[in-house]
Design an enzyme around this catalytic site. Structure first.
Site, PDB file in Angstrom:
ATOM      1  N   SER A 117      11.939 -16.210 -59.156  1.00 25.09           N
ATOM      2  CA  SER A 117      13.078 -17.082 -58.871  1.00 25.09           C
ATOM      3  C   SER A 117      14.294 -16.233 -58.557  1.00 25.09           C
ATOM      4  O   SER A 117      14.891 -15.634 -59.443  1.00 25.09           O
ATOM      5  CB  SER A 117      13.335 -17.968 -60.086  1.00 25.09           C
ATOM      6  OG  SER A 117      14.488 -18.749 -59.898  1.00 25.09           O
ATOM      7  N   GLU A 152      34.867 -13.218 -43.084  1.00 28.92           N
ATOM      8  CA  GLU A 152      34.906 -12.551 -41.778  1.00 28.92           C
ATOM      9  C   GLU A 152      33.595 -12.737 -41.015  1.00 28.92           C
ATOM     10  O   GLU A 152      33.595 -12.985 -39.810  1.00 28.92           O
ATOM     11  CB  GLU A 152      35.111 -11.046 -41.962  1.00 28.92           C
ATOM     12  CG  GLU A 152      36.481 -10.659 -42.458  1.00 28.92           C
ATOM     13  CD  GLU A 152      36.559  -9.171 -42.790  1.00 28.92           C
ATOM     14  OE1 GLU A 152      37.611  -8.753 -43.270  1.00 28.92           O
ATOM     15  OE2 GLU A 152      35.558  -8.450 -42.583  1.00 28.92           O
ATOM     16  N   CYS A 189       6.034 -21.350 -60.862  1.00 22.91           N
ATOM     17  CA  CYS A 189       7.372 -21.531 -60.264  1.00 22.91           C
ATOM     18  C   CYS A 189       7.645 -22.954 -59.783  1.00 22.91           C
ATOM     19  O   CYS A 189       7.849 -23.846 -60.596  1.00 22.91           O
ATOM     20  CB  CYS A 189       7.559 -20.501 -59.139  1.00 22.91           C
ATOM     21  SG  CYS A 189       9.290 -20.057 -58.839  1.00 22.91           S
ATOM     22  N   THR A 232      30.848  -3.307 -44.735  1.00 27.47           N
ATOM     23  CA  THR A 232      31.821  -3.811 -45.704  1.00 27.47           C
ATOM     24  C   THR A 232      32.420  -5.168 -45.351  1.00 27.47           C
ATOM     25  O   THR A 232      33.448  -5.543 -45.898  1.00 27.47           O
ATOM     26  CB  THR A 232      32.978  -2.797 -45.850  1.00 27.47           C
ATOM     27  OG1 THR A 232      33.566  -2.618 -44.564  1.00 27.47           O
ATOM     28  CG2 THR A 232      32.502  -1.478 -46.381  1.00 27.47           C
ATOM     29  N   ASN A 262      37.917  -3.306 -30.322  1.00 25.40           N
ATOM     30  CA  ASN A 262      36.502  -3.090 -30.605  1.00 25.40           C
ATOM     31  C   ASN A 262      36.113  -1.622 -30.481  1.00 25.40           C
ATOM     32  O   ASN A 262      35.253  -1.133 -31.228  1.00 25.40           O
ATOM     33  CB  ASN A 262      35.642  -3.949 -29.683  1.00 25.40           C
ATOM     34  CG  ASN A 262      35.626  -5.400 -30.100  1.00 25.40           C
ATOM     35  OD1 ASN A 262      35.861  -5.718 -31.269  1.00 25.40           O
ATOM     36  ND2 ASN A 262      35.352  -6.294 -29.176  1.00 25.40           N
ATOM     37  N   GLU A 266       5.093 -14.370 -61.261  1.00 23.30           N
ATOM     38  CA  GLU A 266       4.409 -14.809 -60.038  1.00 23.30           C
ATOM     39  C   GLU A 266       4.166 -13.616 -59.094  1.00 23.30           C
ATOM     40  O   GLU A 266       5.041 -12.772 -58.912  1.00 23.30           O
ATOM     41  CB  GLU A 266       5.317 -15.844 -59.345  1.00 23.30           C
ATOM     42  CG  GLU A 266       4.724 -16.468 -58.092  1.00 23.30           C
ATOM     43  CD  GLU A 266       5.661 -17.507 -57.477  1.00 23.30           C
ATOM     44  OE1 GLU A 266       6.827 -17.611 -57.928  1.00 23.30           O
ATOM     45  OE2 GLU A 266       5.227 -18.206 -56.545  1.00 23.30           O
ATOM     46  N   GLY A 307      32.857   3.731 -44.850  1.00 24.34           N
ATOM     47  CA  GLY A 307      34.148   3.912 -44.198  1.00 24.34           C
ATOM     48  C   GLY A 307      35.239   3.315 -45.068  1.00 24.34           C
ATOM     49  O   GLY A 307      35.158   2.151 -45.459  1.00 24.34           O
ATOM     50  N   SER A 325      38.903   2.077 -45.301  1.00 24.89           N
ATOM     51  CA  SER A 325      40.024   1.706 -44.418  1.00 24.89           C
ATOM     52  C   SER A 325      41.335   1.621 -45.166  1.00 24.89           C
ATOM     53  O   SER A 325      42.373   1.441 -44.545  1.00 24.89           O
ATOM     54  CB  SER A 325      39.724   0.344 -43.799  1.00 24.89           C
ATOM     55  OG  SER A 325      39.813  -0.650 -44.805  1.00 24.89           O
ATOM     56  N   GLY A 326      41.274   1.695 -46.494  1.00 25.74           N
ATOM     57  CA  GLY A 326      42.468   1.401 -47.271  1.00 25.74           C
ATOM     58  C   GLY A 326      42.613  -0.085 -47.565  1.00 25.74           C
ATOM     59  O   GLY A 326      43.564  -0.503 -48.213  1.00 25.74           O
ATOM     60  N   LYS A 352      -1.132 -22.507 -57.198  1.00 28.66           N
ATOM     61  CA  LYS A 352       0.171 -23.181 -57.074  1.00 28.66           C
ATOM     62  C   LYS A 352       0.043 -24.429 -56.200  1.00 28.66           C
ATOM     63  O   LYS A 352      -0.467 -24.360 -55.077  1.00 28.66           O
ATOM     64  CB  LYS A 352       1.169 -22.195 -56.464  1.00 28.66           C
ATOM     65  CG  LYS A 352       2.616 -22.630 -56.477  1.00 28.66           C
ATOM     66  CD  LYS A 352       3.507 -21.476 -55.990  1.00 28.66           C
ATOM     67  CE  LYS A 352       4.982 -21.804 -56.051  1.00 28.66           C
ATOM     68  NZ  LYS A 352       5.813 -20.629 -55.652  1.00 28.66           N
TER      69      LYS A 352
END
Lengths: 563, 563
Positions: free
Chosen positions: B185, B413, B152, B408, B384, B43, B301, B303-304, B115
């Site tokens: 898709s 979160e 589709c 990340t 922060n 498509e 970064g 961070s461990g 379509k």
């Protein structure tokens, strides 16, 4: 036999998803409407416009039902019919909801009508949630009048939008003597004139008066201006005030349209000058954003430049200067005026100004960069670092004191990426991000004229624009003059969404320019726009003022090829 | 009389708006396809899927025309028919464009089909740009076979989507003996099984083989997995490889379906385990994002913690460890493991690690805050600030060295706002933002198993999750355990977009929970989701992996009431 018909245009500021508050506002209008036959509320009045994917939550219609019951109950105590917009369930094939209108009288729903034309352009995306209603002319007889009903886009089948169905024409053919159109029509420059033209022509074509009722208030990027009106075959006869809630009653008789008791309609207010329009739209947008989200105060970085000065002035007028805080954050590249002009500005506005120099942080960053990565930071890196330090200081103020950060980029800078992501782009809302730089200057000058004094110091208005991130830097070092840039941007960003006069002017200007330089500058600006898309994807919401604003009204991919 | 019909499934990685490159890729497939009767591209092959508002640019179709001419020209030198998707102009009432299919042979367009079913849900918004085609069964006769064509969504009229028209049924009734479906898709967990179920059932119902050709590659948030396939009435008979370009040829005869020359079809590859699916989708998504935007290297970064460790491992596999840089930025709140574990991890990955302590910057910010605003910064402000310093350091690295910053945050979160805007949310792309925290752990463990060794150190996998922004901080101080949180989030964020098994499990889990605590925790999580919407509005693009990802697939207002 037609008795006089009194129609009230209820222009209310709803909060999306706040069924309780919306029901309470509707009840208050009903209670205070006085003698009337029909109170008209706007599109999706119970839920506010536009709930977006909250519509997909399984309990949305159930929660709305509680508000509807309250309105039905209020209607039992009043003579008048009520018209309002709401979401209804759709059981057939297709989307499970419809955007509908209910005519209510004495606790009963007399009629339900489903919006037939669902807009899917610019900031509208109603096909995502709603199934269109089938072709149907919805009419009711009230005090001897055949009243027809429409929802917003249903009335916009003009030469530009060009739908296969024309619900307004269908109503006229079905014998409507008056048409009620409920709307949630966001405001932008030129929009009011466009509404008047389209509904004025339709009223003339079908020989019918059209009562157009709009909501008012700010919802995220969008501001609704109210400006409900009545178009009659001979022209516009009535308009509600702009940018405020109101409920006014007009009387239709066999002889014509007037105020109740046979009084003549008031004279129509003239159109607002562009700058006054921007001013009032921004003020309401900021006030409602703060109120609906729960902020009472804002903090703004004051650079001594025109963008932050105008933002401060607008915020002070919207929220009161006592709820506005400015922070000046000079660096070694800042001109003397950066702080001095901020001091004068904030004194005149009555706004508290803090000074937070960034030299120590800047030096610490540069030392850390060199120590960690083994080379001194490049020029661009240094420029962005200053902007990011300032962003972090403002965000720290916001985190500690609970003020909303307003970002201060204008549409010209945002278009070409002349702004630092996570730096001066930090913020929860941008008031002037839909104004080109030349318009920022115009609005600042207008602001001073309105005040009768240079609230925004002349020094700020007259200094050449500069980011002040490097020695003796000027915007024109890397950008064309804003008078030129802005015309290219208008054409590239907004194109046919411009007002007709603006489109003609920008087209002529850019065609001349292309002829002179073989399209060189035009090409460069196009690439700047494309390459800064990633910044706009992460920008704060911008109050929409013009036909095509950054945000949902302009959706462009990142990983694409641009020439 | 039906001769054998050889059909080639051309699964190509297009770049949006790059007509030259897309035409070149199509030409290359044609040149190397070998003996075949019909080469099927996907498509919107000429433009790539999805161009979004680039479709509104007045020269879009003209620029596409140049690519179409190249393909027509290439077709003159080959025996085979070609099928591909493209944008066509629509002259009638409605939107000015259509999403179309062309059947090409020897330099001529033999057939154009438009379509009919335009999706307007989740990440799809095709009504914004296209007018649907009228009801029409598009058939052509090729080597004696009645071949029908679909685009589709035309084939997705199953019990869930429920359109008024069923183009597949129309083709069957019009006498199609084989159906070609061209698709774009996007891939997510469970999508391949869904495609197989829907097209398998349709093939069985209409007694027709269906050739399903999909594009492959990453475009912004979306990854297309290819996985083109052939559904026959008796079941799935063929599948192209996943996540790579390919062009394979299959032969249809009166007796059945095989490889050319009467060879039997290869055995079908089994479904990928969830973790391998996530892994391959993320790798292709990152590779294509970098290639199409013009980045060769990334900085992360470290961070461990588990999120950055997994991101580093995925990036190293996708781009080569020599193109990945890690920066560890310890503060006084960082555990000893923060740096040590990063060192071990990066050694094992072969990734260069820089150390940039942030203590001096943190102290300078705190001193400046106190001096400017007259009070010491609060706890949240301090947390922060650390995240924002780290973000600014990574962005400085990016500005100086030209690496793309990868953010990340995981889906848990991001859902509840446990992330700092302009801090750890800085970045141009997020690889794991559509994986819940429990899935991040699972993918990290799977990664080590695949490697046969603990590339991601056991210490990182086993430490309790912590932002390390305050003394002895743990995620569970302010959030419920992730095993509980993630089930609530699945239900609230994805709901019916979950795989059926996941939906059942999450529903049961949350119903039990609600019974135990009267809905208290559920309510708290809902509010956390609502109140962090402003952060997601400014987040980096997240590679979509699951049914409903943050981004265009979930559109929620800010200035709304939430309970």
């Amino acid at each position: 036999m037609r008795d006089p018909l009194k129609v009230s245009l209820a222009q209310v500021d709803y909060t999306v998803n706040d069924f309780d508050q919306n029901a309470a506002r509707i009840e208050a209008v009903i209670a205070s409407a006085g003698s009337t036959d029909l109170i008209v509320f706007s599109e999706l009045a119970l839920s506010g416009y536009y709930p977006q994917d909250l519509l997909l939550e399984p309990d949305f219609v159930d929660r709305q039902q509680v508000a509807l019951e309250r309105v039905l109950s209020a209607s039992r105590g009043c003579e008048a019919h009520l018209v309002l917009g709401l979401v209804t369930r759709h059981e057939g094939i297709g989307k499970p909801l419809r955007n509908s209108l209910a005519l209510i009288h004495r606790g009963e729903v007399l009629l339900t009508y489903h919006k037939q034309l669902l807009p899917t352009y610019n900031i509208f995306d109603e096909r995502r949630h709603f199934e269109p209603g089938g072709r149907h002319a919805a009419l009711a007889h009230i005090r001897g009048w055949a009243v027809g009903f429409l929802i917003c886009e249903d009335g916009w089948n003009d030469e530009e939008l060009d739908y296969a169905v024309n619900p307004l024409e269908d109503l006229a053919e079905a014998g409507a003597q008056i048409v009620i159109s409920i709307n949630a029509s966001p405001s932008n420059i030129g929009k009011r004139a466009q509404r008047h033209r389209i509904f004025g022509l339709a009223s003339q074509r079908y020989g019918l008066p059209i009562v157009y009722v709009n909501q008012v208030g700010g919802n995220d990027q969008l501001v609704f201006d109210g400006a409900s009106f009545i178009a009659a075959p001979a022209g516009l006869v009535f308009e509600s005030p702009r940018f405020v809630e109101s409920c006014q009653t007009v009387e239709f008789t066999a002889e014509g349209i007037g105020l109740p008791g046979g009084l003549p309609l008031p004279e129509l207010a003239p159109a607002l000058p562009d700058c006054e329009f921007y001013y009032r739209q921004i003020l309401l947008g900021l006030q409602d954003y703060c109120r609906k989200i729960g902020f009472r105060s804002v903090v703004i970085g004051s650079s001594g430049g025109i963008d932050s000065a105008l933002t401060l002035a607008l915020a002070a007028d919207a929220l009161g200067p006592e709820n506005v805080v400015a922070v000046t954050m000079p660096s070694r590249f800042s001109s003397a005026g950066s702080v001095d002009d901020s001091v004068v500005l904030c004194e005149r506005l009555g706004v508290k100004l803090f000074e937070h120099p960034i030299g120590a942080l800047y030096d610490t960053y540069l030392g850390g960069f060199d120590a960690a990565f083994g080379v001194p930071a490049s020029g661009l890196t240094r420029e962005n670092l200053q902007a990011r330090i300032r962003g972090a200081v403002l965000m720290a103020y916001s985190n500690h004191f609970g003020h909303l950060v307003l970002s201060t980029g204008n549409k010209s800078e945002i278009s070409v990426g002349y702004a630092t992501l996570y730096g001066d782009m930090c913020g929860g809302l941008n008031l002037i991000g839909d104004l080109y730089k030349t318009e920022v200057f115009a609005l600042a000058r207008w602001y001073n004229e309105k005040a009768g004094t240079d609230v925004i110091p002349r020094a700020i208005l007259e200094k050449p624009p500069s980011a002040e991130l490097a020695p003796d830097q000027k915007d024109t070092d890397s950008l064309p003059p804003y008078e030129v840039l802005d015309e290219i941007l208008k054409l590239r960003i907004e194109g046919t969404y411009l007002r007709p006069d603006e489109f003609a002017e920008a087209s002529r200007f850019v065609a001349d320019l292309d002829r002179r330089d073989g399209g060189e500058l035009h090409r460069r600006v196009r690439l700047l726009i494309a390459r800064s898309e990633f910044k706009r994807k992460q920008a704060a919401p911008i109050i929409r003022l013009r036909g095509r604003a950054f945000g949902t009204g302009r959706q462009v991919p990142l990983a694409a090829h641009f020439t």
